[in-house]
Design a protein around this motif. Structure first.
Motif, short mmCIF file in Angstrom:
data_model
loop_
_atom_site.label_atom_id
_atom_site.label_comp_id
_atom_site.label_asym_id
_atom_site.label_seq_id
_atom_site.Cartn_x
_atom_site.Cartn_y
_atom_site.Cartn_z
N VAL A 137 0.87 -1.19 0.00
CA VAL A 137 0.00 0.00 0.00
C VAL A 137 0.90 1.24 0.00
N ARG A 138 0.42 2.30 -0.61
CA ARG A 138 1.18 3.56 -0.64
C ARG A 138 0.48 4.62 0.20
N ASN A 139 1.28 5.52 0.75
CA ASN A 139 0.77 6.57 1.63
C ASN A 139 0.12 7.68 0.81
N PRO A 140 -1.13 8.06 1.11
CA PRO A 140 -1.79 9.13 0.34
C PRO A 140 -1.07 10.47 0.39
N TRP A 141 -0.27 10.71 1.42
CA TRP A 141 0.45 11.98 1.54
C TRP A 141 1.67 12.03 0.63
N ASP A 142 2.22 10.87 0.34
CA ASP A 142 3.41 10.78 -0.53
C ASP A 142 3.46 9.35 -1.03
N LEU A 143 3.18 9.15 -2.30
CA LEU A 143 3.06 7.81 -2.86
C LEU A 143 4.37 7.04 -2.85
N SER A 144 5.48 7.70 -2.56
CA SER A 144 6.76 7.00 -2.48
C SER A 144 7.02 6.46 -1.08
N ARG A 145 6.08 6.72 -0.15
CA ARG A 145 6.29 6.33 1.25
C ARG A 145 5.27 5.29 1.70
N VAL A 146 5.62 4.60 2.79
CA VAL A 146 4.75 3.56 3.34
C VAL A 146 3.60 4.20 4.10
N VAL A 393 -3.72 10.30 32.20
CA VAL A 393 -3.32 9.76 30.90
C VAL A 393 -1.81 9.87 30.73
N VAL A 394 -1.28 9.06 29.82
CA VAL A 394 0.13 9.12 29.43
C VAL A 394 0.17 9.55 27.97
N ILE A 395 1.04 10.51 27.66
CA ILE A 395 1.08 11.06 26.30
C ILE A 395 2.51 11.09 25.76
N GLY A 396 2.63 10.81 24.48
CA GLY A 396 3.92 10.88 23.78
C GLY A 396 3.68 10.75 22.29
N PRO A 397 4.72 10.62 21.50
CA PRO A 397 4.54 10.40 20.07
C PRO A 397 4.02 9.00 19.81
N THR A 398 3.27 8.83 18.72
CA THR A 398 2.83 7.50 18.33
C THR A 398 3.98 6.72 17.71
N SER A 399 4.75 7.39 16.88
CA SER A 399 5.91 6.80 16.22
C SER A 399 7.08 7.76 16.33
N PRO A 400 8.31 7.26 16.47
CA PRO A 400 9.46 8.16 16.59
C PRO A 400 9.79 8.88 15.29
N THR A 401 9.21 8.44 14.17
CA THR A 401 9.49 9.06 12.88
C THR A 401 8.19 9.29 12.12
N THR A 402 8.27 10.06 11.05
CA THR A 402 7.18 10.13 10.09
C THR A 402 7.34 8.97 9.10
N ALA A 403 6.41 8.87 8.15
CA ALA A 403 6.44 7.76 7.19
C ALA A 403 7.75 7.74 6.41
N PHE A 404 8.35 6.56 6.31
CA PHE A 404 9.61 6.42 5.61
C PHE A 404 9.37 5.92 4.18
N LYS A 405 10.40 5.97 3.38
CA LYS A 405 10.30 5.59 1.97
C LYS A 405 10.07 4.08 1.82
N ILE A 406 9.30 3.72 0.81
CA ILE A 406 9.11 2.31 0.48
C ILE A 406 10.47 1.70 0.13
N GLY A 407 10.78 0.57 0.75
CA GLY A 407 12.06 -0.10 0.51
C GLY A 407 13.20 0.36 1.39
N GLU A 408 12.97 1.43 2.16
CA GLU A 408 14.06 2.01 2.94
C GLU A 408 14.54 1.10 4.06
#
Length: 484
Positions: A137-146, A393-408
């Protein structure tokens, strides 16, 4: 604004007033799928015939509720009667269930209309949706990313406006992480809050079904529909149902928010850290008390998870042997048929985890690895219990990064596994958690994770909704030049 992007209350009123019909909604969804699916790959099966038939029936009945007539997508590891259900794997490439999962019974009762089954990492094993047995699947925000995984098809479909909401499953972060990558809301309920009957198992002590939606209000409506005790699920909790939409007051004054320093430490991208801190300031300005705390055993969470979940997977996936259902590759004898079937049917990541799990459970290693991991899991749960004695509640980032490139990251499984470092501790503790968009970093969505006490989904939704109303909002992504 397209029909599927209207607020849920507005759609409800328009259906009541007969300004629009269930058929209008399903046709809008199918048209959007046709327009964008070639770029995204979010669906494994589109049930247009069934969706239109259900829409006609809903129009004839004329009943209207919060979810009535809303077009939805369902992750392909949730059983749907007479509709292909593959769990993203070639070994189940021709499997059609004879029954609906409990969540499907509940959604149909609420009037929702499934348009198809959504792509996923094979058997839920992955953080990028590149492990689908069919196509990524490709990311709608950037088709080159997961889009993230394993519910990447669900997150991408909601973000692209193909469906109003989707159901995914979360084992170590598989609802929340793709929700963060695709800029939508993703809710993992407390383990046991939503029935797992009809969910194709990955790791039974961790798997939990939950919604991916455009807004927090939508997530509350969906949870009201699917939550509840189910005698067919031995892990289903007998707890009172809650009207989650009543919790969306916007008032967080006096609320105590804990921010684990481990969630904002080394490995978290600068842009992600900045957006999370801005979100915390919004909550602080609304009257919440924000303080830093520690989750001392969080550093062991990923290692613990990748002992426990493969161990359970190796047991659960033993049933796929070519004898009872799914793909069969004939061999010279029974053992040869088993080997050929499983070699051809399972992908590389599934084979890797079966091997890891079998090793961890083997004689001589059980105490050293599996049992030790269970003990660390208890320590992680106790860390959260100590925090929740003083905080809401406990709060933090969901993921340490944003979406990475497909194949990266496909050539480095360990780096890929670390992508779930913020979500895995919550899963090991069985707690409810939600990811809400909190802005963009370098043009890509960032997710804010809000974690609650056991069975306090109402509290989690309350905080998420308050932030959503006052925090940074995302516009819809642009897919290949077409505004969604």
């Amino acid at each position: 604004m397209s029909l599927l992007q209207e607020p849920i209350g507005s759609l409800h009123k328009r259906l009541q007033g007969k300004e629009i019909t269930a058929t209008d909604l399903v046709e809008a969804s199918l048209a959007r799928i046709q327009e964008t699916e070639g770029k995204l790959g979010a669906f494994l099966k589109i049930d247009d015939e069934g969706a239109r038939a259900r829409a006609n029936k809903l129009d004839e009945q004329g009943e209207v509720g919060p979810l009535v007539a809303l077009p939805i997508g369902i992750k392909d590891n949730i059983s749907t009667q007479d509709v292909l259900t593959t769990a993203g794997s070639k070994i189940l490439g021709d499997y059609t269930p004879v029954y609906d999962a409990t969540v499907m019974d509940k959604l149909y009762y609420a009037g929702a209309n499934m348009v198809g089954k959504l792509n996923m990492d094979e058997f839920g094993m992955g953080s990028s949706n590149e492990n689908s047995g069919f196509f990524p699947v490709r990311n709608p925000w950037d088709l080159s990313r997961v889009p993230g995984g394993s519910s990447g098809g669900a997150a991408a479909s909601v973000a692209a406006g193909q469906v109003r909401f989707a159901l995914g499953s979360d084992t170590g972060g598989s609802i929340r992480q793709p929700a963060a990558f695709c800029g939508v809301v993703g809710l993992k309920p407390t383990y046991g809050r939503v029935s797992r009957y009809g969910l194709i198992a990955f790791a039974s002590s961790l798997d939990q079904i939950g919604p991916l939606t455009p807004t927090v209000e939508d997530a509350a409506h969906v949870l009201e529909a699917i939550a509840g005790y189910d005698h067919r699920d031995s892990t289903s909790a007998e707890v009172d149902n809650v009207k989650y939409t009543s919790a969306l007051t916007g008032d967080v004054k006096g609320l105590k928010v804990a921010v684990p320093r481990e969630f904002l430490g080394e490995g978290v991208e600068v842009g992600v850290k900045e957006k999370v801190k801005q979100a915390l300031k919004v909550l602080n300005d609304l009257g919440a008390e924000v303080e830093e705390v520690s989750l001392p055993h969080a550093e062991y969470a990923v290692a613990t998870y990748y002992l426990l979940s493969p161990a359970e997977a190796s047991s659960n996936l033993a049933r796929y042997d070519g004898v009872r259902f799914g793909t069969r590759v004939d061999g010279e004898n029974l053992i040869d048929m088993y080997c050929r079937t499983r070699s051809a049917g399972f992908g590389a990541e599934v084979k890797r985890r079966i091997m890891l799990g079998t090793y961890a459970l083997s004689s001589g290693y059980y105490d050293a690895y599996y049992l030790k991991a269970q003990q660390v899991r208890t320590l992680i749960r106790q860390d959260f219990e100590k925090i929740f004695a003083d905080y809401d509640v406990v709060i933090g980032p969901t993921s340490p990064t944003t979406a990475f490139k497909i194949g990266e990251k496909t050539s480095d499984p360990l780096t890929m596994y670390l992508n779930d470092i913020c979500t895995i501790p919550v899963s090991l503790a069985g707690l409810p958690a939600i990811s809400v968009p909190c802005g963009l970093a370098d043009g890509l969505p960032v997710g804010l994770q809000i974690v609650g006490k056991p069975f306090d989904e109402a509290g989690v939704l309350k905080v998420a909704h308050a932030y959503e109303q006052h925090g940074e909002r995302l516009s819809a992504p642009v897919i290949g030049g077409d505004a969604s």
